[in-house]
Write an enzyme that holds these catalytic residues in place. Sequence first.
Site, short mmCIF file in Angstrom:
data_model
loop_
_atom_site.label_atom_id
_atom_site.label_comp_id
_atom_site.label_asym_id
_atom_site.label_seq_id
_atom_site.Cartn_x
_atom_site.Cartn_y
_atom_site.Cartn_z
N ARG A 151 0.85 -1.19 0.00
CA ARG A 151 0.00 0.00 0.00
C ARG A 151 0.89 1.24 0.00
NH1 ARG A 151 -3.22 -2.83 -1.64
NH2 ARG A 151 -5.29 -3.35 -0.86
N HIS A 175 -0.94 -0.36 -10.37
CA HIS A 175 -1.63 -1.36 -9.56
C HIS A 175 -1.92 -2.62 -10.38
CE1 HIS A 175 -4.99 -2.02 -6.29
NE2 HIS A 175 -4.09 -2.99 -6.32
N GLU A 235 0.85 6.71 -2.78
CA GLU A 235 -0.13 7.50 -2.02
C GLU A 235 -0.07 8.94 -2.51
OE1 GLU A 235 -2.94 8.21 1.23
OE2 GLU A 235 -2.35 6.44 0.10
#
Length: 331
Positions: free
Chosen positions: A242, A289, A268
Amino acid sequence: MSQDTRAAVLRGRALAELVRVADVDPGLLLTDFARPDQELGARLDRVEVLFTGWGCPTLDADALRRMPRLRAVVHAAGSVKQHVTAACWERGLLVSSAAAANALPVAEYTLAAILFANKRVLESAHAYRRVRGPLAPLHPFGGGPSVGNYRRTVGVVGASLVGRRVLELLRPFDLRVLVYDPYADPAELVSLGGEACGLDELLGRSHVVSLHAPELPETRGLLNASRLALMPDGATLVNTARGALVDTAALTRELVTGRLYAVLDHTEPQVLPADSPLYDLPNVLLTPHVAGSLGGELERLAVTAVEELERYARGAGFRYPVDPGRLAYSA
């Protein structure tokens, strides 16, 4: 699950197996448990198992009241945190997840990233495109001891499902593997081919650091400016976990200087601003992703979930049960 999920995941062999194993209407797709529909209400009243996927609505107390016979949830994807609530555990529902199936392509992507990083594939590819001629000293025998996979050190942050698959895939290679996971048994990590290590020590010793920890309040910003500074010059950060695990601004500053390399499948925010320098830096491989299940790999998720449903129908326990006690520190 969502319409898009069903179209992508639940088809072909997996759909045929689902129809064989269960009393199911393949034309019925639930995207809203609160829909005021008398016919739907009658169907929900008979439901024993929910076969779920990405886009499943929340299974809160109101939803569960509409399904008094519900006993199990079989999830044809990874984390169940988005739809399985405390009310499900209070009901005593059995929950299974295909997270182990989704871990494999992420681990495969990670393995490729680690091996390519140590071979300086990204750097040499950019240089070759720029020079369009011989690349001495990188070729044929140059590059020095900092290039190659022989006896290099890899740091794995998080002995999660993905982290453990990465450890498994790294075993055939002549690499030193350090592992940081505050919840893991050090002896178990040794049996997996790794060496238990503190995070700061791991960062300081590793030529490649690969992130596989879950996003939790205590892991947000885990790799901040001071920890990134511990990484040796020329080290590579691989993030398939993440983006929130890393301080994006601090990482960007390090990468702009060229001191570090990075392979980033998560950032992020997930989609960076168009003016982010990370899109153009020659020492950064940025992917949108794609490490998780894509294309034909999605069938593995559905097949795994159908196999779990068949085990339930036989009265056997799930192979991949979700333990509510571990959700506080897992994905």
